[in-house]
Design an enzyme around this catalytic site. Structure first.
Site, PDB file in Angstrom:
ATOM      1  CG  MET A 161      -1.667   2.463  10.521  1.00  0.00           C
ATOM      2  SD  MET A 161      -0.741   1.050   9.833  1.00  0.00           S
ATOM      3  CE  MET A 161      -1.505  -0.324  10.711  1.00  0.00           C
ATOM      4  CD  GLU A 162      -7.238   4.276   4.089  1.00  0.00           C
ATOM      5  OE1 GLU A 162      -8.018   4.897   3.357  1.00  0.00           O
ATOM      6  OE2 GLU A 162      -6.186   3.742   3.683  1.00  0.00           O
TER       7      GLU A 162
END
Length: 824
Positions: free
Chosen positions: A311-312
């Site tokens: 994920m980011e």
């Protein structure tokens, strides 16, 4: 056969039963195998197959409760329905039970939903879990592990085929780039989460039949969203429909606090009250809300995540994470529901029974004027268990006219359809028929208007008082006797059934003519678009009367004529009745084509018309012999035709081909040499628009960024109903009525075309329903919605709005049928 004590103590979890559970997607047959295992190994689970998908996979629900409750399921169901007037009351009772329905995976590629359903079922059914057994004492859980088995299997087969032994969390890996059309949708590429009220899809029809047989008190719709998004659970966002009751909102708040506590304990990220609103009536959260339940959406980040993704924030998200989050939230729903049985049951019964609660809108009665299109509207009411009847006598009334948006006097006449608000489904009835649905916020997730009279193209009135009318349950239709000798059969062109009949006639190679103008034969008046099947055109049909009568009988308003001589100089053999040619249809699919809009077109041909269509991916167009077809359908999308493709297409059109281009497909012709389609009527108009845009950009330099999203709404239209003037002399408008109300869901605008037929266009002072951005609304007057351009011997039908959108805009289905069959 009984279940042994040893078995009761040793139920396998899905991790024990399935070797790759939590690591790889579970095959659909394995999902069924695990639930079958639970059904045979514990008395807490009972199975019911409620239908099949288009690809013949089973649709299943599993009832989970105590053995005593499961033994009394039918009595519990009937008692619940009787409590709200949907079944007769019975003196024998089993005590009030709460019914909690759990739905997973309406979007097939949101696969953590089905994976979590296995763990949820295990925790509820496991005899060793004493906590869940307490919940089930007065609670019936109805669990549907996969609403969309076809989409789930499409995605699962793809994921397993491209998966390596090891996961690759890099977002650029092919595991995170699903191929067209993806597994989100069902067989016909429909988004079934938008289909709850309209029930166009076979899965929805079968599911809603059993849903309305139970009428649960709580419904949970389990989804996934973009993988970087934190988990979403109630309370929902605004706009929330004003008809939603306080007890429903109160439960959302209580549930939100309960789930939040569990997520906080694990340091899981989440949000509430954002993005997912409660307005459009055909979602898995709103449909239950408008039918007395507490409906809700749960959203886990996971779309495009595959088995694992970074994920980011740098954290890796795995399938085990996703299913565990879902399991925790869904079990919290059951837990909270079981702790709130009394207020939930009281709120539900009050919602369905209390006249004060039921009468939420301005109107008590809805009158739909007699029209062949009422057949389809009545079908919609029937499958949603909304009561209706037909007038048996003439009466005078006054009410709101949906078409003029004015209060007017009108006459109620025999066979007009009557819908009274005073009925068990009162609130949902008003949701569908109230002329204006108040929005508490303009940041809506979906379309904002769906008025049924306008969608079906029937004259309708909303009346404030409950009319005292004599009614009957079934509309009267005169019986038809077929003369021994028939010169021609007449089939009025006035609803989808007309198109279905024509499709069948074409496939049987029966010659058909249609009326360009009104014609009168004896006591039979032929309206424009009317189909004429003449014996003289079909000499090879030995038993002409019986053969044609068998096909046309499904339309009760068909007629016969005994002579081709007309009373108004429009004889059957004259130019007013051209012979029709059967469409030979090519429909493009594949990358670039909007999958759901392709699906709407495919469904139209396959399921509505049952008419042959050849489907080819757009990148294979160069291999197609275009002259084997006379009709090309371009659904919304991005078409990357080469110069050679365009040259072939232009030649084909000039030689008699017809293109039906919808929404984004208009870019194929927009501003191209030889075509009139253009957003601007003149160069001056274009320059003025560009100047206004630049001036707006200069002013916006001083504006804050916090309100940017709301400012963008001023130039948007998420989905509203727009009035259109019709050229009633053109075949594209036949059967639609004097006005056409279009469901506009996109921001494309084109000026009235020069040198073409502007068949449907927005008038200066147009009427509308739903939210329209202030700036966008100013641009709409005198723009075209549907037009036809002649090019050589061929035609291009421009559809700025999509008349097949979600297959529920009935008058749009007829409009598209006009384009397919009548425009030549």
């Amino acid at each position: 056969m009984g279940v042994s004590v040893m078995a009761l103590a040793q139920i396998k979890s899905p991790y024990e039963f399935l070797p790759t559970y939590g690591k790889q997607i579970t095959h659909y047959h394995q999902v069924e195998e695990y639930f079958n295992y639970l059904t045979t190994q514990t008395p807490y689970v009972k199975h019911q197959k409620y239908g099949e998908t288009s690809e013949h996979r089973n649709l299943n629900v599993y009832y989970i409760s105590t053995p005593e409750n499961l033994a009394n399921l039918e009595q519990i169901r009937l008692q619940n329905l009787a409590s709200i007037g949907l079944a007769p009351k019975n003196s024998a009772t089993v005590g009030d039970k709460l019914i909690v329905w759990l739905s997973f995976n309406v979007h097939g590629n949101e696969w953590a939903g089905t994976e979590s359903a296995l763990s949820v079922a295990y925790e509820l059914a496991n005899p060793e879990n004493k906590t869940t057994k307490e919940w089930l004492k007065n609670t019936i859980v109805i669990l549907d592990p996969c609403i969309n088995p076809d989409g789930y299997s499409r995605y699962g087969n793809w994921l397993r085929e491209i998966s390596g032994k090891n996961t690759n969390p890099n977002k650029f890996d092919r595991e995170h780039a699903e191929e067209w059309p993806g597994g989100r949708y069902n067989h016909y590429i429909f988004d079934m989460n938008r289909d709850w009220a309209w029930q166009t899809q076979i899965e929805t029809k079968q599911r809603m039949a059993i849903y309305n047989q139970w009428m649960p008190h709580v419904h949970t719709d389990v989804h996934e969203q973009g993988y970087d998004s934190p988990y979403f659970f109630p309370p929902a966002a605004e706009p929330q429909h004003e008809f939603i009751e306080a007890y429903q909102k109160d439960f959302h708040k209580l549930l939100g606090k309960n789930i939040a506590a569990k997520f906080d304990a694990n340091n899981w990220m989440y949000n509430t009250s954002e993005r997912f609103d409660l307005f459009y009536p055909s979602y898995g959260d709103t449909y239950p809300m408008y039918n007395g339940a507490v409906g809700m959406t749960l959203e886990q980040g996971g779309i495009r995540a595959g088995r694992e993704i970074t994920m980011e924030n740098g954290v890796n998200l795995t399938i085990k994470d996703r299913l565990t989050h879902h399991k925790t939230a869904v079990l919290a729903v059951v837990e909270t529901s079981a702790s709130q049985i009394e207020p939930l049951l009281k709120g539900f019964k009050n919602f369905m029974n209390n006249p004060r609660t039921q009468m939420k809108g301005k109107y008590a009665t809805y009158i739909l004027k007699n029209n062949p299109k009422l057949n389809q509207l009545a079908d919609l009411l029937k499958i949603n268990k909304i009561e209706y009847s037909y007038a048996t006598e003439k009466s005078n009334a006054s009410g709101f006219n949906y078409f003029t948006k004015k209060d007017e006097n009108f006459s109620v006449e025999p066979n007009d359809l009557i819908v009274k608000v005073n009925q068990p489904k009162a609130v949902f009835t008003q949701i569908l028929f109230e002329p204006t649905n108040k929005m508490t916020d303009t940041l809506s997730y979906d379309i904002t208007a769906w008025n049924l009279p306008l969608a079906y193209g029937v004259q309708g009135y909303a009346v404030k008082n409950a009319l005292n009318l004599k009614t009957k349950n079934v509309a009267e239709t005169a019986s038809k006797s077929i003369p021994k000798t028939v010169y021609a059969f007449y089939v009025p062109w006035n609803n989808r059934t007309s198109a279905e009949i024509l499709a069948q006639l074409h496939q049987k190679e029966i010659k058909v003519r249609y009326a360009m103008k009104q014609a009168v034969f004896g006591d039979v008046t032929i309206e424009p678009g009317g189909l004429m099947i003449a014996r003289g055109d079909n000499p090879k049909i030995a038993d002409f009367e019986n053969t044609v009568a068998e096909i046309v009988k499904k339309k009760s308003d068909f007629a016969t004529i005994s002579s081709g001589f007309s009373k108004n100089a429009k004889d059957l053999g004259g130019e007013n009745f051209p012979l029709m040619k059967a469409p030979k249809v090519l429909l493009l699919s594949g990358n670039g084509v909007t999958s759901t809009e392709f699906g709407a077109a495919w469904y139209y041909f396959d399921e509505i018309l049952n008419y042959p269509v050849t489907i080819v991916d757009q990148d294979k167009l160069r291999n197609v012999k275009l002259f084997e077809f006379n009709t090309l359908v371009l659904a919304d999308g991005r078409y990357n035709f080469s110069d050679a493709d365009m040259k072939r297409l232009n030649e084909w059109i000039n030689n008699g081909g017809k293109v039906i281009a919808i929404d984004g497909a208009l870019n194929v012709f927009d501003g191209k040499d030889g075509y009139t389609l253009n957003p601007y009527a003149t160069d001056e108009e274009k320059q003025a628009a560009e100047k206004a845009k630049k001036e707006k950009e200069l002013k916006e330099r001083f504006l804050d960024s916090g309100n940017e999203e709301r400012r963008m709404l001023a130039n948007s239209i998420p989905g509203a109903i727009i009035e259109n003037n019709l050229d009633i002399t053109h075949p594209l408008s036949f059967g639609l009525g004097k006005k056409y109300y279009s469901l506009k869901t996109g921001d494309k605008i084109y000026s009235l075309l020069k040198g073409s037929n502007n068949v449907a266009y927005v008038p200066k002072n147009y009427k509308s329903y739903g939210y329209i951005g202030h700036d966008f609304g100013k641009k709409l007057p005198e723009t075209v919605s549907f037009a036809v351009e002649s090019k050589g011997a061929g035609k291009v039908v421009y559809m700025i709005d999509n008349p097949l959108f979600r297959a529920f805009w009935e008058n749009g289905i007829l409009l598209f049928s006009n384009a397919l069959f009548l425009v030549n």
